[in-house]
Design a protein around this motif. Structure first.
Motif, PDB file in Angstrom:
ATOM      1  N   VAL A  43       0.827  -1.202   0.000  1.00 27.65           N
ATOM      2  CA  VAL A  43       0.000   0.000   0.000  1.00 27.65           C
ATOM      3  C   VAL A  43       0.868   1.262   0.000  1.00 27.65           C
ATOM      4  O   VAL A  43       0.559   2.245  -0.677  1.00 27.65           O
ATOM      5  CB  VAL A  43      -0.935  -0.007   1.233  1.00 27.65           C
ATOM      6  N   LYS A  44       1.978   1.221   0.734  1.00 25.40           N
ATOM      7  CA  LYS A  44       2.811   2.413   0.876  1.00 25.40           C
ATOM      8  C   LYS A  44       3.737   2.627  -0.317  1.00 25.40           C
ATOM      9  O   LYS A  44       3.958   3.772  -0.756  1.00 25.40           O
ATOM     10  CB  LYS A  44       3.647   2.322   2.153  1.00 25.40           C
ATOM     11  N   GLY A  49       6.571  -2.715  -3.185  1.00 28.11           N
ATOM     12  CA  GLY A  49       6.579  -3.011  -1.760  1.00 28.11           C
ATOM     13  C   GLY A  49       6.488  -4.505  -1.499  1.00 28.11           C
ATOM     14  O   GLY A  49       7.256  -5.071  -0.712  1.00 28.11           O
ATOM     15  N   GLY A  50       5.524  -5.160  -2.159  1.00 26.87           N
ATOM     16  CA  GLY A  50       5.389  -6.603  -1.993  1.00 26.87           C
ATOM     17  C   GLY A  50       6.589  -7.353  -2.529  1.00 26.87           C
ATOM     18  O   GLY A  50       7.053  -8.331  -1.929  1.00 26.87           O
ATOM     19  N   PRO A 191      -4.400   3.732  -8.849  1.00 26.71           N
ATOM     20  CA  PRO A 191      -3.452   3.553  -9.962  1.00 26.71           C
ATOM     21  C   PRO A 191      -1.995   3.686  -9.537  1.00 26.71           C
ATOM     22  O   PRO A 191      -1.105   3.154 -10.206  1.00 26.71           O
ATOM     23  CB  PRO A 191      -3.853   4.664 -10.935  1.00 26.71           C
ATOM     24  N   TYR A 192      -1.734   4.390  -8.421  1.00 28.21           N
ATOM     25  CA  TYR A 192      -0.352   4.575  -7.973  1.00 28.21           C
ATOM     26  C   TYR A 192       0.308   3.247  -7.603  1.00 28.21           C
ATOM     27  O   TYR A 192       1.549   3.135  -7.615  1.00 28.21           O
ATOM     28  CB  TYR A 192      -0.313   5.524  -6.763  1.00 28.21           C
ATOM     29  N   ASP A 267      -6.839   3.050   6.782  1.00 27.56           N
ATOM     30  CA  ASP A 267      -5.456   2.759   7.149  1.00 27.56           C
ATOM     31  C   ASP A 267      -5.232   1.257   7.038  1.00 27.56           C
ATOM     32  O   ASP A 267      -6.123   0.514   6.636  1.00 27.56           O
ATOM     33  CB  ASP A 267      -5.145   3.254   8.576  1.00 27.56           C
ATOM     34  N   ILE A 268      -4.036   0.806   7.413  1.00 29.32           N
ATOM     35  CA  ILE A 268      -3.696  -0.602   7.246  1.00 29.32           C
ATOM     36  C   ILE A 268      -4.580  -1.500   8.098  1.00 29.32           C
ATOM     37  O   ILE A 268      -4.949  -2.611   7.692  1.00 29.32           O
ATOM     38  CB  ILE A 268      -2.195  -0.835   7.566  1.00 29.32           C
TER      39      ILE A 268
END
Length: 441
Positions: A43-44, A49-50, A191-192, A267-268
């Motif tokens: 997400v960040k 990230g993954g 989309p980011y 949030d997460i």
């Protein structure tokens, strides 16, 4: 559970092969961070990230196999990382390393304790402090009192459930919703996440790998598993473990797409609530719960057991060399309870996110990466300056944190440690050459 000796409590009664070795390593490294931290990284930092979470563990485990072969060939009769470091370091360096290892062990349990409390809050609505208390009590009984036998028995079940979860849940949702439908939703609302020239995401990948190497190379539980294995099976065991581990963070990261393809999120933690609500099949929900709880419990248990083993085997035994096996085992049980209590206190007063914790303590791991390699490759005793270089890196990283973000602070810490280490090696090399020249003349 009755143990005849402290060594049996730490390593078990027999050497393990490739199969149980891979299961034991994966059970140690498929943690609450893997389940909850990898989606947060996605997400960040977007898709990188993954990927970064996957690579940081995979490459580190593979590399540790080659380093571990050197350790086993040089010192095969140890039980913990402390046994090896005691033989390689002078007293000052040894005690400095013990202090650093103590901090990293507390960090590992702190992370899993937070994840355990959050999980019980999401699933059953328990207040997070109460959930953490119940989680700690269970882990102390399971790993601190149960020892390595309990950990290995639990590991086999945990890994089976983990693979069932990472295969069945994504397949169920992506087939049910349609991969194209999910992709279009992500492209519309987020989309980011799909941006390929995300420089911060690329920085996270390389930083994550740097942290991962340091984390694995000084992990006490991983060193214990190294000493549990047959000598010839060390490299293939860690190689297979790394290759298999690479798939697991990616699978858990993909679960985020299930939640966010149809809209936004707060949030997460709200993501985790939404994920649980979207798993509308009882069997899959039970599978996810068992997988999450098993991963967190196994990681906390491995940290607790390895820390107790280090404290008893490498600290207490130095001051009480005549202590009996029964006294050492009883002290292990007492320490497990005390450390569990300390972990409860820490998680009660601090509540950062799992990703923030990874990067915060990543400063320590990045500073230790190169010094540990140099210590292992050094013939005979390693100079105190090697471990001092790690301390300089740690100090530089946390001081720089006041001016830069965590990712840059990690690199400052690693660079500072590397520069001090390089300067020492250069000076030592020149001095040794000078001594040879003068003695030859």
């Amino acid at each position: 559970m009755t143990y005849q000796s402290f060594r049996e409590y730490v390593l078990g009664a027999f050497k393990i092969g490739i199969g149980l070795g891979v299961v034991s390593i994966l059970a140690r490294w498929v943690t609450g961070n893997t389940i909850f931290g990898s989606p947060e990284a996605l997400v960040k930092y977007g898709m990188f990230g993954g990927i970064g979470y996957s690579l940081m563990g995979a490459f580190a485990l593979i590399a540790f196999g080659w380093l571990g072969r050197k350790v086993r060939s040089e010192f095969s009769g140890g039980m913990t990382i402390g046994d090896y470091m005691r033989g390689k370091l002078h007293p000052f360096g040894f005690w400095l390393m013990i202090a650093i290892l103590f901090i990293t062990s507390i960090e590992g349990m702190f992370v899993q304790g937070m994840a355990g409390g959050v999980l019980l809050n999401i699933l059953f609505g328990l207040p997070i402090p109460l959930g953490q208390l119940l989680f700690f009590v269970f882990c102390v009984l399971f790993a601190g009192i149960g020892g390595i036998r309990s950990i290995h028995r639990f590991a086999i079940v945990q890994i089976v459930i983990t693979f069932a979860t990472t295969i069945l849940i994504p397949v169920y949702f992506f087939i049910g919703k349609g991969v194209e439908h999910v992709f279009n939703g992500i492209r519309l609302y987020h989309p980011y996440l799909l941006v390929l020239n995300n420089k911060e995401g690329l920085l996270f990948i390389v930083t994550g790998m740097l942290i991962g190497f340091g984390q694995v190379f000084v992990d006490q539980a991983t060193w214990q598993r190294l000493y549990m294995m047959e000598d010839k099976k060390v490299v293939p065991t860690f190689l297979l473990s790394g290759l298999i581990f690479a798939t697991i963070p990616l699978a858990f990261s993909s679960l985020v797409f299930i939640v966010i393809f149809s809209g936004g999120f707060d949030d997460i933690y709200s993501l985790l609530f939404d994920l649980v609500r979207k798993i509308d099949t009882l069997f899959l929900l039970v599978l996810f719960v068992l997988c999450s709880f098993g991963a967190i419990t196994s990681a906390f248990g491995a940290n607790l057991h390895s820390m107790v083993s280090l404290m008893v085997g490498n600290v207490y035994q130095l001051f009480r060399p005549a202590a009996s096996e029964r006294q050492k085992i009883r002290l292990s049980y007492t320490l497990a309870i005390a450390i569990g209590a300390v972990s409860i206190g820490l998680t009660t007063y601090f509540s950062p996110t799992l990703l923030d914790l990874l990067l915060f303590f990543g400063i320590i791991y990045a500073s230790l990466f190169l010094p540990v390699i140099v210590i292992v490759l050094t013939k005979g005793k390693a100079s105190n300056f090697i471990i001092i270089s790690a301390a300089v890196g740690i100090l530089s990283g946390y001081v720089s944190r006041a001016y830069v973000d965590y990712l840059k602070a990690v690199w400052i810490a690693s660079a500072s440690s590397a520069l001090v280490l390089f300067a020492y090696l250069c000076i030592f090399g020149v001095w040794r050459r000078y001594r040879r020249t003068t003695s030859g003349s």
